[in-house]
Scaffold this motif. Structure first.
Motif, PDB file in Angstrom:
ATOM      1  N   PRO A 124      -5.214  -0.035   3.490  1.00 27.62           N
ATOM      2  CA  PRO A 124      -6.243  -1.216   3.898  1.00 27.62           C
ATOM      3  C   PRO A 124      -6.563  -0.825   5.298  1.00 27.62           C
ATOM      4  N   GLY A 146      -0.512  -2.491  -4.436  1.00 25.80           N
ATOM      5  CA  GLY A 146      -1.129  -3.842  -4.549  1.00 25.80           C
ATOM      6  C   GLY A 146      -0.076  -5.056  -4.659  1.00 25.80           C
ATOM      7  N   ARG A 150      -5.185   5.649   1.159  1.00 24.43           N
ATOM      8  CA  ARG A 150      -5.652   4.565   0.363  1.00 24.43           C
ATOM      9  C   ARG A 150      -5.314   3.299   1.073  1.00 24.43           C
ATOM     10  N   ILE A 199      -8.983  -9.324  -1.569  1.00 23.39           N
ATOM     11  CA  ILE A 199      -9.180  -9.515  -3.065  1.00 23.39           C
ATOM     12  C   ILE A 199      -8.593  -8.165  -3.830  1.00 23.39           C
ATOM     13  N   GLY A 200      -9.381  -6.911  -3.438  1.00 25.14           N
ATOM     14  CA  GLY A 200      -9.183  -5.721  -4.097  1.00 25.14           C
ATOM     15  C   GLY A 200      -7.737  -5.505  -4.074  1.00 25.14           C
ATOM     16  N   TRP A 201      -6.848  -5.637  -3.202  1.00 29.14           N
ATOM     17  CA  TRP A 201      -5.373  -5.473  -3.045  1.00 29.14           C
ATOM     18  C   TRP A 201      -4.403  -6.476  -3.864  1.00 29.14           C
ATOM     19  N   THR A 202      -5.267  -7.305  -4.748  1.00 29.84           N
ATOM     20  CA  THR A 202      -4.590  -8.137  -5.558  1.00 29.84           C
ATOM     21  C   THR A 202      -4.981  -7.780  -7.039  1.00 29.84           C
ATOM     22  N   ALA A 203      -3.821  -8.339  -7.968  1.00 27.83           N
ATOM     23  CA  ALA A 203      -4.121  -7.796  -9.294  1.00 27.83           C
ATOM     24  C   ALA A 203      -3.618  -8.684 -10.307  1.00 27.83           C
ATOM     25  N   SER A 253       0.622  -1.158   0.031  1.00 32.24           N
ATOM     26  CA  SER A 253      -0.175   0.011  -0.075  1.00 32.24           C
ATOM     27  C   SER A 253       0.904   1.226   0.019  1.00 32.24           C
ATOM     28  N   LYS A 287     -15.778  -7.599   4.790  1.00 31.68           N
ATOM     29  CA  LYS A 287     -15.126  -6.304   4.370  1.00 31.68           C
ATOM     30  C   LYS A 287     -13.537  -6.947   4.106  1.00 31.68           C
ATOM     31  N   ALA A 308     -13.119  -8.937   0.957  1.00 30.19           N
ATOM     32  CA  ALA A 308     -13.108  -7.953  -0.299  1.00 30.19           C
ATOM     33  C   ALA A 308     -12.038  -6.985  -0.355  1.00 30.19           C
ATOM     34  N   GLU A 309     -11.229  -6.512   0.822  1.00 29.69           N
ATOM     35  CA  GLU A 309     -10.415  -5.799   0.972  1.00 29.69           C
ATOM     36  C   GLU A 309      -8.962  -6.726   0.353  1.00 29.69           C
TER      37      GLU A 309
END
Length: 327
Positions: free
Chosen positions: A49, A195, A47, A184-188, A27, A178, A181-182
Motif C-alpha cells: 500500500p 489482503g 505491491r 477497499i482494494g486490500w479487502t476481499a 501486504s 486514492k 480506493a486502496e
C-alpha cells in the motif's frame, strides 16, 4: 560456533511460521534469501500500500515483526539467530543477514512461544478489560529492541483523546480518493494470499462498539460478541527515539514480542497504525505518552470470551513466493 549451515527444510518450516506475522493490510512486504549459512531479509514493497503508508514506515515495521517471529521459530527448532542489521550500506532494503548457532537445549517456553505465532490473530472486535493488567505489563518481555523503543500505556481517562485522534485521521482522509480506493482494494470477500478477508472486518453494529478502529468497509455478517457493549481494551503505544529504518525494524521486533506475550497470556490484540499516519493525530498520541519519543504504532489489548472464534487464519503467500534459495 556460528555460520553453521542449517538444513533448508528447517529454514523453510521456520519461515512458514514466521510469515504468519501481521503486516499493513496483510501486504507481507518481505523477501527472504537463503545462501550458504546465511539467510537475509529484504524489504519488498513492490505491491505494498502506497497511499496509506506514504513513507514506507509501516512496511519496515512489518519486516521487524517477521524478523522476530523468525528468531522465535528458529529457537523452537534448536537454533539461535545471530542478526547483522543493514549489512549492505548500498542497499537499505537489505534489512538483516542472519546466521545460526546450535542451542544447547530447547525449553518448553521456546516451543510455546513459537506455538503462539500460529494462535495469534488480529481481533478487531470489542474486548473486555484484560485481567491482571499491571502484572502483565510488569512482566512484558523487552524483546531485542531494548533502549531504542519505548512502550507506554495510555491511561483509561485519556480514551476520549484517542477517540479524537481517530476522528482526526478520519477527517483528514475523508476526501482522499486514492487512500479509500486502496483501503477497499486490500479487502476481499474470498480467501486470497494477500489482503484482508471481509470476514475479519467489523459490521456497522460492531464498529459502533469500537471507538478507535480504522474505518474499513463495513462487513455484512451477523453481530458478534454482543455481550460486550463497549470496548474496554487497554491501549499501549510503541515509540522510537528517531525516524530511521533501524528504529522501525526494532519497533517491529518489540511489537512482535508484545503480541506473542499477550497471546501466551491468553489476551487478544489488535494493532492500530492509522493513529500515527496523520500528523495531527500522531501529535495527540505523543502527548498522551508523556514522552518526546515518536509514536509508531498503537495496540489494543484485552480479553475476548473463551472459545470465541473470530474466523479462520488470514491466508499468507506460500513460502516459495517469498524465499529465494541460492547455491
Amino acid at each position: 560456533m556460528r555460520d553453521v549451515a542449517v538444513d533448508i527444510e528447517v529454514i523453510t518450516e521456520a519461515l512458514a511460521l514466521a510469515c504468519r506475522a501481521p503486516s499493513l493490510f496483510n501486504s507481507q512486504p518481505w523477501r527472504w534469501v537463503s545462501e550458504g549459512a546465511v539467510v537475509s531479509l529484504f524489504l519488498d514493497d513492490a505491491r505494498a500500500p502506497r497511499y496509506t503508508d506514504t513513507t514506507g514506515r509501516e512496511l519496515v515495521i512489518s519486516c521487524g515483526i517477521v524478523l522476530d517471529h523468525f528468531r522465535v521459530a528458529m529457537a523452537a527448532a534448536g537454533w539461535k539467530c545471530n542478526v547483522d542489521r543493514f549489512p549492505n550500506p548500498n542497499n537499505r532494503d537489505h534489512l538483516a543477514s542472519i546466521d545460526f548457532s546450535a542451542m544447547d537445549f530447547v525449553t518448553d517456553a521456546h516451543r510455546q512461544r513459537a506455538e503462539a505465532i500460529a494462535r495469534r490473530r488480529t481481533d478487531r472486535l470489542p474486548f473486555a478489560a484484560p485481567p491482571d493488567w499491571e502484572s502483565f505489563i510488569a512482566q512484558l518481555s523487552s524483546g531485542t529492541a531494548q533502549g531504542s523503543v519505548s512502550l507506554h500505556t495510555i491511561a483509561d481517562g485519556s480514551r476520549p483523546e484517542l477517540v479524537k485522534a481517530s476522528e482526526l485521521t478520519r477527517s483528514a482522509r475523508r476526501y482522499d480518493s486514492k487512500y479509500h480506493a486502496e483501503l477497499i482494494g486490500w479487502t476481499a470477500d474470498v480467501a486470497v494470499a494477500e489482503g484482508i478477508p471481509t470476514g475479519t472486518l467489523l459490521s456497522e453494529a460492531e464498529s459502533d462498539r469500537v471507538d478507535i478502529g480504522r474505518d474499513f468497509p463495513a462487513a455484512g455478517h451477523r453481530d458478534r460478541r454482543g455481550e460486550i457493549a463497549q470496548d474496554h481494551a487497554k491501549v499501549v503505544v510503541l515509540s522510537t527515539v528517531d525516524e530511521t529504518r533501524d528504529g522501525f525494524v526494532r519497533c517491529g521486533e518489540m511489537l512482535s514480542s508484545l503480541l506473542l506475550d499477550a497471546t501466551m497470556a491468553g489476551l487478544a490484540t489488535c494493532v492500530l497504525s492509522h493513529l500515527t499516519e496523520v500528523p495531527e493525530s500522531r501529535r495527540i498520541v505523543e502527548s498522551l505518552t508523556g514522552s518526546q519519543a515518536v509514536p509508531q504504532v498503537v495496540v489494543r489489548v484485552g480479553s475476548a470470551p473463551s472459545g470465541d472464534a473470530i474466523g479462520s487464519p488470514t491466508p499468507r503467500r506460500p513460502v516459495a513466493d517469498v524465499l529465494e534459495i541460492r547455491g
